[in-house]
Design a protein around this motif. Structure first.
Motif, PDB file in Angstrom:
ATOM      1  N   GLY A 246       0.738  -1.055   0.139  1.00 38.85           N
ATOM      2  CA  GLY A 246      -0.009   0.014   0.060  1.00 38.85           C
ATOM      3  C   GLY A 246       0.794   1.281  -0.074  1.00 38.85           C
ATOM      4  O   GLY A 246       0.410   2.321  -0.168  1.00 38.85           O
ATOM      5  N   GLU A 247       2.134   1.189   0.413  1.00 39.05           N
ATOM      6  CA  GLU A 247       2.922   2.317   0.384  1.00 39.05           C
ATOM      7  C   GLU A 247       3.333   2.686  -1.040  1.00 39.05           C
ATOM      8  O   GLU A 247       3.564   1.954  -1.926  1.00 39.05           O
ATOM      9  N   LEU A 248       3.639   3.927  -1.398  1.00 36.95           N
ATOM     10  CA  LEU A 248       3.925   4.591  -2.642  1.00 36.95           C
ATOM     11  C   LEU A 248       5.392   4.189  -3.122  1.00 36.95           C
ATOM     12  O   LEU A 248       6.246   4.457  -2.218  1.00 36.95           O
ATOM     13  N   ILE A 249       5.670   3.410  -4.217  1.00 41.01           N
ATOM     14  CA  ILE A 249       7.093   3.289  -4.722  1.00 41.01           C
ATOM     15  C   ILE A 249       7.175   3.820  -5.907  1.00 41.01           C
ATOM     16  O   ILE A 249       6.122   4.041  -6.752  1.00 41.01           O
ATOM     17  N   GLU A 250       8.361   3.980  -6.368  1.00 41.51           N
ATOM     18  CA  GLU A 250       8.702   4.517  -7.667  1.00 41.51           C
ATOM     19  C   GLU A 250       9.143   3.456  -8.708  1.00 41.51           C
ATOM     20  O   GLU A 250       9.915   2.295  -8.345  1.00 41.51           O
ATOM     21  N   VAL A 251       8.518   3.503  -9.961  1.00 36.76           N
ATOM     22  CA  VAL A 251       8.631   2.503 -10.933  1.00 36.76           C
ATOM     23  C   VAL A 251       9.111   3.338 -12.177  1.00 36.76           C
ATOM     24  O   VAL A 251       8.783   4.303 -12.176  1.00 36.76           O
ATOM     25  N   PRO A 252       9.502   2.519 -13.319  1.00 38.06           N
ATOM     26  CA  PRO A 252       9.747   3.283 -14.584  1.00 38.06           C
ATOM     27  C   PRO A 252       8.341   3.635 -15.179  1.00 38.06           C
ATOM     28  O   PRO A 252       7.432   2.935 -14.928  1.00 38.06           O
ATOM     29  N   ALA A 253       8.174   4.829 -15.578  1.00 36.36           N
ATOM     30  CA  ALA A 253       7.022   5.267 -16.358  1.00 36.36           C
ATOM     31  C   ALA A 253       6.926   4.606 -17.462  1.00 36.36           C
ATOM     32  O   ALA A 253       5.604   4.486 -18.090  1.00 36.36           O
ATOM     33  N   PHE A 254       7.865   4.318 -18.253  1.00 40.73           N
ATOM     34  CA  PHE A 254       7.753   3.582 -19.743  1.00 40.73           C
ATOM     35  C   PHE A 254       8.854   2.441 -19.640  1.00 40.73           C
ATOM     36  O   PHE A 254       9.892   2.198 -18.906  1.00 40.73           O
ATOM     37  N   TYR A 255       8.181   1.650 -20.287  1.00 42.90           N
ATOM     38  CA  TYR A 255       8.894   0.431 -20.511  1.00 42.90           C
ATOM     39  C   TYR A 255       9.379  -0.088 -21.821  1.00 42.90           C
ATOM     40  O   TYR A 255       8.480  -0.021 -22.839  1.00 42.90           O
ATOM     41  N   HIS A 256      10.281  -0.726 -22.154  1.00 48.11           N
ATOM     42  CA  HIS A 256      10.512  -1.346 -23.380  1.00 48.11           C
ATOM     43  C   HIS A 256      10.653  -2.813 -23.168  1.00 48.11           C
ATOM     44  O   HIS A 256      11.136  -3.422 -22.380  1.00 48.11           O
ATOM     45  N   ASP A 257       9.858  -3.308 -24.497  1.00 46.04           N
ATOM     46  CA  ASP A 257       9.778  -5.059 -24.308  1.00 46.04           C
ATOM     47  C   ASP A 257       9.642  -5.348 -25.566  1.00 46.04           C
ATOM     48  O   ASP A 257       9.641  -4.753 -26.672  1.00 46.04           O
ATOM     49  N   TYR A 258       9.405  -6.530 -25.631  1.00 48.97           N
ATOM     50  CA  TYR A 258       9.304  -7.410 -27.191  1.00 48.97           C
ATOM     51  C   TYR A 258       7.935  -8.169 -27.358  1.00 48.97           C
ATOM     52  O   TYR A 258       7.404  -8.699 -26.231  1.00 48.97           O
TER      53      TYR A 258
END
Length: 899
Positions: A246-258
């Motif tokens: 429930g706590e706020l965490i930082e993650v990438p806003a954009f991802y590169h994938d296949y």
């Protein structure tokens, strides 16, 4: 020629004496600033918000979307600045030699704004999933598309900076060398000559170096510049989301994938799912528009005085859209335009294709404004949750619930055991429903993005008295607006939000034409009635239209919501209600465009070329008491063929398919196939179209049987077309055979349109090159005029492309005639618009120009031109097929030709 250009300026752009009009000068200056300073203004906005954040110790005062973008901007700017420093210092570890110099051409903050807005714009548009027949899905796009678009955006800003620098140098040199009175006037003259030189002096070669693909700004460089900036965005943009606890965490806003599809693997960029909560935020919508310069203009466009001078005031534009890429103009076609233009200027005459430029100027000078009444209703529908009148719902479809199963008994190894688990079939059904729900919600996100972009443009333009849409053409000569987000070529939402800026009295027949317009927009079969019956149908329900105008979303105002084109129908309701309430409808000043649409216009041109009497009657080239409907006609022929097959026991398999198909043959089943037959639809394409129609109506559950039925129906539908349009099909076959002969020598098909425009089909085998970037490697396909022609594509595309070049000539001839007659005119390929009171006069011009066009021996002219252009195969090119007996002059008396 200079006098000719000045004449065009006066005729097609500015009102007489505009130089002395302070308001016009102010609007021109604002338009120039809008085109030049879009990125600069966005940069200043980000900087100002950063100052607010620092001064107040936080960004809580900012709107949610702006707060999110602001959080991306500063880290990305710092990362770009560091990358530029590495380029200057030649830091080892990464080879920056092929893209680094281009990153140094702009300031880091400009590059950050361009990167953010271009990538978010592409993600909001979404990606149609690799050949699947579903809608684009927001939140994901192919990596190669994102980096190419980003490279183009950076290139455009660099080119604009160079143009501004040249203009400054011109001014500086002039002021240093000249003093005395009238300095400003002499500077303006020198500057205009300088700008003219920039766009004309070295022709296509110069344009190719500065703006298109032949330069150091080729496709490879654009991709590598874009990839470098995307890499920095991927590593710096972060978003805070709730974590598992429930706590706020930082993650990438954009991802590169296949993503895998069949035997291929595609690189994609995606945003975090949390982005979907920001989609209706105005700041996020603006991120897809700004810094886009191609918005509606607030002044008339710069007239097209030559093939590479016109359109937006401060943008170097070419009249032909595309960048020498797929389905854009080939370099050979651009050289043909340049050669004709240069020859004309040397001879002191107008270019042969000058009528095309004149017609584009007519289309561009048509003034529009936002329909405030319709826009208010759109805003209210969205604010109350959407889901009506083609406005997407704001809420997603809820996920299906896990299948509940009561406690029961099951036998395992001979023993009874209690279980509360759902069956395997229930779980499989749940997973299938869940996947369909997720796909539907992704489609809804894309629809919301598309709607909100259009809504935002309308809101930004709602206070303008007049807006304009500069036009250009594709390689066949078809006209399009250069602004893409909100224009009259768009959807019902776009068209409903626009009216003419200038009002004209309805006159004696204008109210009747508004009634007919309302009937056509309501559709549902009403638009297939005779004209008098359409008018009467609306007149009998005029109280419903007036209730819709007074309270569109009230309990008694729902008439317009049942229309096929609800927003245009609502606009018509408003206008009819006002006209009737005025007490004097003939004197009522009306702004609403009224349409006259062709009846399957491509088949109309085929029938006219072949003088096909039977086919011409089906598409209303001949006078009729009631409008002919070619789709119903083909459906009826198909019914007869299927009925005969159903009675034929000699082929049991075909008989079974005919019996299964018979209940499902109707107008809707064949409409798309008939419509696309003009554009060279193949048997495979027709089968897929009919298969989709059968699937939509749930006609057949067995997929294998549905496939066989569609295969049979497609074959028989194309047979029905051949039976009904004998001469027209002969013309289509002749065009395809001509293309086959030409391509047999490895040549592209070329011809000249009736308005003098040289056309070269651009289809060639694409070159490929493996590009290695900081994020991924990919294969870049690009066009090359040295490559061999794509023979199959050249052959299949020639018939529809030739017809498009003919229908564009008809539209442009009509536009010029209406302009000379003082009418307001707008064209959407085969749909022509003017004021209600002027419909009869426009209708006359439509018919006269069609007759004038087809009174020329177009097929004979094409035959002679092909023999002259391809002498090595002239003896193999067959003569045109024999023509039918249709009298083209009868079009003049056909009420339903365009109606």
């Amino acid at each position: 020629m200079e006098a000719r250009r000045r004449q065009l300026y006066n005729k097609y752009s500015y009102v007489e004496g505009h130089e002395a009009d302070p308001k016009m000068r102010e609007l021109e200056e604002r338009q120039r600033r809008n085109e030049i300073l879009a990125v600069d203004r966005e940069v200043e906005r980000y900087k100002e918000e950063a100052r607010i954040t620092r001064r107040r110790g936080g960004g809580a005062e900012l709107p949610l979307g702006r707060r999110l973008l602001q959080g991306f901007f500063a880290p990305l700017t710092s990362a770009i600045r560091l990358e530029q420093e590495h380029v200057r210092l030649k830091v080892r570890g990464v080879d920056r030699s092929n893209y680094g110099p281009f990153l140094l051409m702009l300031n880091p903050d400009k590059l950050a704004v361009i990167t953010l807005h271009t990538v978010i714009s592409q993600l909001m548009k979404g990606e149609q999933m690799f050949g699947e027949p579903n809608e684009a899905q927001a939140g994901m796009c192919k990596f190669v598309r994102a980096v190419e678009m980003l490279g183009q955006s950076v290139q455009a800003e660099v080119n604009l900076a160079r143009l501004r620098q040249r203009a400054r140098l011109t001014k500086k040199r002039y002021l240093e060398s000249k003093n005395g009175p009238h300095v400003h006037d002499r500077f303006m003259k020198v500057n205009m000559e300088s700008l003219k030189t920039l766009t004309t002096v070295r022709g296509v070669a110069r344009l190719a170096r500065t703006a298109l693909n032949d330069s150091d700004w080729g496709g490879v460089t654009r991709s590598k510049v874009g990839a470098a900036l995307v890499k920095l965005l991927l590593t710096t943009a972060r978003i805070r989301v709730p974590g598992p606890d429930g706590e706020l965490i930082e993650v990438p806003a954009f991802y590169h994938d296949y993503v895998k599809h069949k035997a291929h693997r595609y690189g994609v960029i995606s945003w975090h799912d949390a982005f979907f909560t920001f989609m209706d935020d105005e700041a996020m919508i603006r991120a897809t528009l700004s810094p886009v310069r191609y918005m509606p203009m607030v002044t008339p466009p710069r007239p097209w005085t030559r093939f590479n001078a016109g359109g937006y005031l401060r943008t170097e534009s070419i009249v032909m859209r595309g960048h020498y890429t797929t389905h854009g103009p080939s370099k050979r076609q651009m050289l043909a335009l340049h050669g004709e233009q240069s020859g004309a200027e040397l001879d002191g005459r107008a270019a042969k294709f000058q009528p095309v430029l004149d017609a584009l100027n007519v289309l561009g000078r048509t003034a529009w404004r936002i329909n405030e009444d319709v826009l208010r209703v759109m805003e209210e529908v969205w604010a109350t949750g959407g889901g009506r009148a083609d406005v997407p719902p704001r809420e997603n479809v809820p996920d299906p619930t896990w299948p509940a199963n009561p406690y029961g008994l099951r036998r395992s190894r001979g023993q009874l055991a209690a279980t509360a688990l759902p069956s395997r079939q229930d779980v499989a059904g749940f997973i299938h429903s869940l996947n369909r729900t997720k796909q539907r919600n992704r489609e809804l996100h894309s629809q919301r993005c598309d709607f909100l972009i259009k809504l935002q443009v309308a809101k930004e333009m709602r206070d303008e008295d007049r807006i304009y849409f500069p036009h250009n053409i594709d390689f066949r000569g078809r006209a399009y607006t250069m602004h893409v987000h909100l224009n009259h070529l768009g959807s019902d939402i776009c068209r409903g939000a626009l009216v003419f800026a200038d009002a004209r009295p309805l006159g004696n027949d204008g109210l009747d034409w508004l009634y007919i317009q309302a009937a056509n927009l309501y559709a549902g079969g009403v638009d297939k009635l005779p004209m008098d019956e359409r008018r009467q149908w609306i007149e009998d329900r005029v109280h419903l239209l007036e209730q819709s105008a007074r309270d569109p979303l009230g309990p008694d105002g729902g008439f317009w919501l049942d229309a096929e084109d609800p927003w245009q129908c609502l606009a018509c309701c408003f206008e009819i209600e006002r006209a009737r309430a005025s007490g004097d409808p003939p004197a009522y000043m009306c702004r609403l465009p009224v349409h006259q649409d062709g009846s399957c216009n491509g088949l109309q041109h085929y029938a006219a070329l072949g003088r096909d009497e039977a086919g011409g009657e089906q598409v209303n080239l001949m006078p009729r008491d009631r409008p002919g409907d070619v789709y119903t006609g083909i459906a009826n022929v198909l019914k007869r063929i299927v009925a005969e097959d159903a009675k034929n026991p000699e082929d049991p398999e075909t008989q079974a398919l005919a019996i299964a198909l018979a209940p499902h043959v109707d107008r809707k089943l064949v409409k798309q196939t008939v419509m696309t037959s003009v554009y060279g639809v193949t048997h495979i394409g027709a089968r897929q179209q009919i298969q989709n129609r059968l699937k939509e109506r749930g006609a057949v559950e067995d997929e294998n049987l549905r496939y066989k039925m569609a295969n049979y129906a497609a074959r028989r539908t194309l047979d029905a077309l051949a039976n009904l349009f004998v001469n027209a099909r002969d013309v289509m076959a002749w065009l395809a055979e001509c293309a086959r002969v030409v391509c047999s020598q490895g040549r592209a098909v070329e011809w000249t349109t009736p308005l003098g425009l040289p056309v070269v089909q651009p289809y060639r085998v694409k070159s490929q090159r493996m590009i290695r970037t900081l994020v991924q490697s990919f294969t870049l396909q690009f066009d090359n005029d040295e490559n061999s022609v794509a023979k199959a594509k050249q052959r299949s595309a020639f018939p529809p492309n030739f017809i498009h070049s003919i229908d564009s000539a008809h539209m442009m001839k009509t536009a010029l005639a209406c302009h000379e007659a003082g009418l307001t005119f707008a064209g959407v390929h085969d749909s022509f618009w003017t004021h209600a009171g002027d419909v009869p006069e426009m209708s006359r011009h439509i018919r006269e120009k069609f007759i004038e066009l087809h009174s020329e021996p177009l097929l004979e002219m094409l035959y002679e031109e092909l023999k002259e252009k391809y002498p090595e195969v002239a003896h193999e090119i067959p003569p045109p097929p024999p023509m039918g007996n249709m009298d083209i002059e009868q079009v003049k008396d056909s009420i339903y030709f365009f109606s």
